[in-house]
Design a protein around this motif. Structure first.
Motif, PDB file in Angstrom:
ATOM      1  N   PHE A  77       0.844  -1.221  -0.040  1.00 29.77           N
ATOM      2  CA  PHE A  77      -0.134   0.010   0.125  1.00 29.77           C
ATOM      3  C   PHE A  77       0.821   1.232   0.112  1.00 29.77           C
ATOM      4  N   PRO A  78       0.514   2.325  -0.804  1.00 35.09           N
ATOM      5  CA  PRO A  78       1.321   3.580  -0.809  1.00 35.09           C
ATOM      6  C   PRO A  78       1.122   4.621   0.175  1.00 35.09           C
ATOM      7  N   GLY A  79       1.418   3.942   1.375  1.00 37.54           N
ATOM      8  CA  GLY A  79       1.349   4.759   2.498  1.00 37.54           C
ATOM      9  C   GLY A  79       1.877   4.181   4.067  1.00 37.54           C
ATOM     10  N   VAL A  80       1.992   4.904   4.881  1.00 37.07           N
ATOM     11  CA  VAL A  80       2.231   4.262   6.053  1.00 37.07           C
ATOM     12  C   VAL A  80       1.274   3.116   6.738  1.00 37.07           C
ATOM     13  N   ALA A  89      -2.244   8.261   3.454  1.00 38.45           N
ATOM     14  CA  ALA A  89      -2.478   7.554   1.927  1.00 38.45           C
ATOM     15  C   ALA A  89      -2.378   8.986   1.037  1.00 38.45           C
ATOM     16  N   VAL A  90      -1.064   9.582   0.861  1.00 46.76           N
ATOM     17  CA  VAL A  90      -1.057  10.801   0.249  1.00 46.76           C
ATOM     18  C   VAL A  90      -1.369  10.624  -1.167  1.00 46.76           C
ATOM     19  N   ASN A  91      -1.385   9.846  -1.803  1.00 42.39           N
ATOM     20  CA  ASN A  91      -1.646   9.615  -3.345  1.00 42.39           C
ATOM     21  C   ASN A  91      -2.838   8.924  -3.581  1.00 42.39           C
ATOM     22  N   LEU A  92      -3.582   8.512  -2.265  1.00 38.00           N
ATOM     23  CA  LEU A  92      -4.989   7.805  -2.777  1.00 38.00           C
ATOM     24  C   LEU A  92      -5.951   8.806  -2.261  1.00 38.00           C
ATOM     25  N   LEU A 116       0.997  -3.953   3.856  1.00 40.02           N
ATOM     26  CA  LEU A 116       2.284  -3.310   4.617  1.00 40.02           C
ATOM     27  C   LEU A 116       2.532  -2.149   3.636  1.00 40.02           C
ATOM     28  N   ASN A 117       3.495  -1.227   3.852  1.00 45.03           N
ATOM     29  CA  ASN A 117       3.786  -0.314   2.960  1.00 45.03           C
ATOM     30  C   ASN A 117       4.441  -0.770   1.607  1.00 45.03           C
ATOM     31  N   ASP A 118       4.064  -0.233   0.495  1.00 46.21           N
ATOM     32  CA  ASP A 118       4.642  -0.668  -0.836  1.00 46.21           C
ATOM     33  C   ASP A 118       6.078  -0.683  -1.105  1.00 46.21           C
ATOM     34  N   ALA A 119       6.962   0.433  -0.525  1.00 48.43           N
ATOM     35  CA  ALA A 119       8.363   0.371  -0.745  1.00 48.43           C
ATOM     36  C   ALA A 119       8.957  -0.468   0.256  1.00 48.43           C
ATOM     37  N   ASP A 120       8.261  -0.678   1.451  1.00 50.99           N
ATOM     38  CA  ASP A 120       8.734  -1.808   2.274  1.00 50.99           C
ATOM     39  C   ASP A 120       8.865  -3.323   1.451  1.00 50.99           C
ATOM     40  N   VAL A 142      14.893   2.873  -2.896  1.00 49.58           N
ATOM     41  CA  VAL A 142      14.282   4.245  -3.100  1.00 49.58           C
ATOM     42  C   VAL A 142      13.136   3.768  -4.344  1.00 49.58           C
ATOM     43  N   THR A 143      11.922   3.610  -4.376  1.00 48.81           N
ATOM     44  CA  THR A 143      10.952   3.514  -5.316  1.00 48.81           C
ATOM     45  C   THR A 143      10.719   4.782  -6.239  1.00 48.81           C
ATOM     46  N   LEU A 144      10.717   4.804  -7.391  1.00 48.68           N
ATOM     47  CA  LEU A 144      10.619   5.827  -8.497  1.00 48.68           C
ATOM     48  C   LEU A 144       9.238   5.436  -9.119  1.00 48.68           C
ATOM     49  N   THR A 146       4.622   6.957  -8.761  1.00 44.44           N
ATOM     50  CA  THR A 146       3.652   8.132  -8.698  1.00 44.44           C
ATOM     51  C   THR A 146       4.458   8.831  -7.206  1.00 44.44           C
ATOM     52  N   GLY A 147       4.704   8.121  -6.223  1.00 45.99           N
ATOM     53  CA  GLY A 147       5.222   8.576  -5.120  1.00 45.99           C
ATOM     54  C   GLY A 147       6.817   8.508  -5.047  1.00 45.99           C
ATOM     55  N   LEU A 148       7.441   8.919  -4.072  1.00 43.54           N
ATOM     56  CA  LEU A 148       8.962   8.451  -3.941  1.00 43.54           C
ATOM     57  C   LEU A 148       8.750   7.810  -2.629  1.00 43.54           C
ATOM     58  N   GLY A 149       8.876   6.445  -2.729  1.00 44.49           N
ATOM     59  CA  GLY A 149       9.047   5.626  -1.584  1.00 44.49           C
ATOM     60  C   GLY A 149      10.412   5.432  -1.084  1.00 44.49           C
ATOM     61  N   THR A 150      10.491   4.815   0.363  1.00 44.96           N
ATOM     62  CA  THR A 150      11.774   4.392   0.829  1.00 44.96           C
ATOM     63  C   THR A 150      11.748   3.111   1.782  1.00 44.96           C
ATOM     64  N   THR A 162       9.806   4.433   6.544  1.00 43.78           N
ATOM     65  CA  THR A 162      10.622   5.318   6.919  1.00 43.78           C
ATOM     66  C   THR A 162      10.185   6.705   6.128  1.00 43.78           C
ATOM     67  N   GLU A 163       9.561   6.735   5.100  1.00 42.46           N
ATOM     68  CA  GLU A 163       8.797   8.078   4.347  1.00 42.46           C
ATOM     69  C   GLU A 163       9.869   8.923   4.194  1.00 42.46           C
ATOM     70  N   LEU A 164      10.928   8.598   3.673  1.00 40.72           N
ATOM     71  CA  LEU A 164      12.078   9.446   3.399  1.00 40.72           C
ATOM     72  C   LEU A 164      11.955  10.425   2.247  1.00 40.72           C
ATOM     73  N   GLY A 165      10.989  10.049   1.373  1.00 36.98           N
ATOM     74  CA  GLY A 165      10.433  10.671   0.037  1.00 36.98           C
ATOM     75  C   GLY A 165       9.809  11.831   0.478  1.00 36.98           C
ATOM     76  N   HIS A 166       9.330  12.183   1.630  1.00 35.12           N
ATOM     77  CA  HIS A 166       8.759  13.400   1.921  1.00 35.12           C
ATOM     78  C   HIS A 166       9.777  14.516   2.681  1.00 35.12           C
ATOM     79  N   ILE A 167      11.101  14.350   2.507  1.00 35.55           N
ATOM     80  CA  ILE A 167      11.699  15.434   3.120  1.00 35.55           C
ATOM     81  C   ILE A 167      11.639  16.574   2.319  1.00 35.55           C
ATOM     82  N   ALA A 174       9.803  16.613  -1.553  1.00 34.39           N
ATOM     83  CA  ALA A 174      10.806  16.257  -2.469  1.00 34.39           C
ATOM     84  C   ALA A 174      10.222  15.111  -3.442  1.00 34.39           C
ATOM     85  N   GLU A 175       9.081  14.386  -2.896  1.00 32.02           N
ATOM     86  CA  GLU A 175       8.439  13.585  -3.814  1.00 32.02           C
ATOM     87  C   GLU A 175       7.861  14.642  -5.112  1.00 32.02           C
ATOM     88  N   THR A 176       7.482  15.638  -4.957  1.00 34.56           N
ATOM     89  CA  THR A 176       7.079  16.235  -6.059  1.00 34.56           C
ATOM     90  C   THR A 176       8.290  16.970  -7.026  1.00 34.56           C
TER      91      THR A 176
HETATM   92  C1  BGC Z   1       3.924   7.571   0.434  1.00 35.73           C
HETATM   93  C2  BGC Z   1       4.757   6.393   0.724  1.00 35.73           C
HETATM   94  C3  BGC Z   1       5.122   5.530  -0.440  1.00 35.73           C
HETATM   95  C4  BGC Z   1       5.534   5.971  -1.784  1.00 35.73           C
HETATM   96  C5  BGC Z   1       5.528   5.179  -2.973  1.00 35.73           C
HETATM   97  C6  BGC Z   1       4.636   8.036  -0.811  1.00 35.73           C
HETATM   98  O1  BGC Z   1       3.995   9.268  -1.188  1.00 35.73           O
HETATM   99  O2  BGC Z   1       3.833   8.465   1.327  1.00 35.73           O
HETATM  100  O3  BGC Z   1       4.291   5.602   1.932  1.00 35.73           O
HETATM  101  O4  BGC Z   1       5.834   4.318   0.009  1.00 35.73           O
HETATM  102  O5  BGC Z   1       4.557   7.116  -1.761  1.00 35.73           O
HETATM  103  O6  BGC Z   1       4.215   4.815  -3.196  1.00 35.73           O
END
Ligand code: BGC
Length: 257
Positions: A77-80, A89-92, A116-120, A142-144, A146-150, A162-167, A174-176
């Motif tokens: 899932f793309p969120g914590v 769920a930033v992108n949902l 669980l989180n998608d990047a994990d 690091v997943t590239l 719709t979002g930037l996952g870690t 970890t959600e480091l893509g939102h620094i 950073a994700e944008t």
């Molecule tokens: C979410 C992360 C997710 C990533 C990749 C981010 O916007 O906050 O939880 O892993 O996108 O989908």
């Protein structure tokens, strides 16, 4: 689209079912956990808009039914996600926040589901079968997309969510700036986008000092276009399982609720 064999789970089977919910598509397939490979061709359905829990769960149910699957299901899932409950769920859709997804999906499917989180999930797959296999030390995936996952690993152990893509970078999330979506929607040249990605990865090096960075997600399919433009001191390699990593990692977690 897959129609061939319709694998069913058997007790003590090494087969599991993985679903990868993304901001643009929801993908699923049965997985052989001995090899970390898909047993059948995956099926992808566009993420519904708005991506409310009800709408997304309907798609997950459809995917499971299309494979005739009956057994444990893992869901990325793309969120914590903490103990099966969605926190972000930033992108949902915001309605996802606070939803006990394990309980909701387990009830709808009548099968054991763990989320669980998608990047994990992608990281777990790369560590077990892919680009980070047998790598000790600190590994950052690091997943590239719709979002930037870690996903952060220490000697093969995951530090979840970890959600480091939102620094913050240049006053923005950073994700944008550095996600695959940012490259496509901003119509950025490889050079321009690689500079932003390199800057992001530079922060990652400074924060967590990884021994290895694995770049995954849909964006990593074209790694040859931007890897030579990065200037990191640690090893940076493309993911081996690429877009299947989320499905495989989700399947690894099936039955772990
Ligand atoms: C979410 C992360 C997710 C990533 C990749 C981010 O916007 O906050 O939880 O892993 O996108 O989908």
């Amino acid at each position: 689209m897959a129609t061939a064999t319709r694998p069913r789970s058997r007790s003590r089977s090494t087969r599991r079912f993985g679903v990868d919910i993304g901001g643009s598509g929801i993908k699923a397939a049965p997985v052989d956990l001995r090899s970390g490979t898909l047993i059948d061709e995956r099926i992808r359905i566009e993420t519904p808009s708005p991506a409310t829990p009800d709408a997304v769960v309907d798609v997950v149910v459809e995917l499971v039914e299309r494979f005739g699957w009956n057994g444990p299901v893992g869901c990325a899932f793309p969120g914590v996600v903490k103990e099966g409950t969605v926190l972000t769920a930033v992108n949902l859709h915001d309605e996802w926040r606070g939803v006990d997804a394990d309980a909701l999906l387990t009830e709808r499917l009548g099968m054991d589901v763990h989320m669980l989180n998608d990047a994990d999930a992608a990281g777990l797959a790369e560590v077990r079968y892919g680009a980070a296999k047998d790598r000790d030390g600190v590994v950052l995936l690091v997943t590239l997309g719709t979002g930037l996952g870690t996903a952060l690993f220490v000697d093969g152990h995951l530090v979840p969510n970890t959600e480091l893509g939102h620094i913050e970078m240049h006053g923005q999330d950073a994700e944008t700036l550095a996600s695959e979506r940012a490259r496509i929607e901003g119509d950025l040249s490889w050079k321009k986008w690689a500079k932003l990605l390199d800057e992001f990865l530079g922060h990652m090096e400074a924060f967590v000092n990884p021994d290895l960075i694995v770049l995954g997600g849909g964006g990593a399919k074209k790694a040859d276009r931007f890897l030579p433009l990065l200037h990191r001191t640690c090893d940076v390699v493309p993911a081996a399982l690429l877009n299947d990593a989320g499905i495989v990692g989700a399947a690894m977690e099936a039955g772990q609720a």
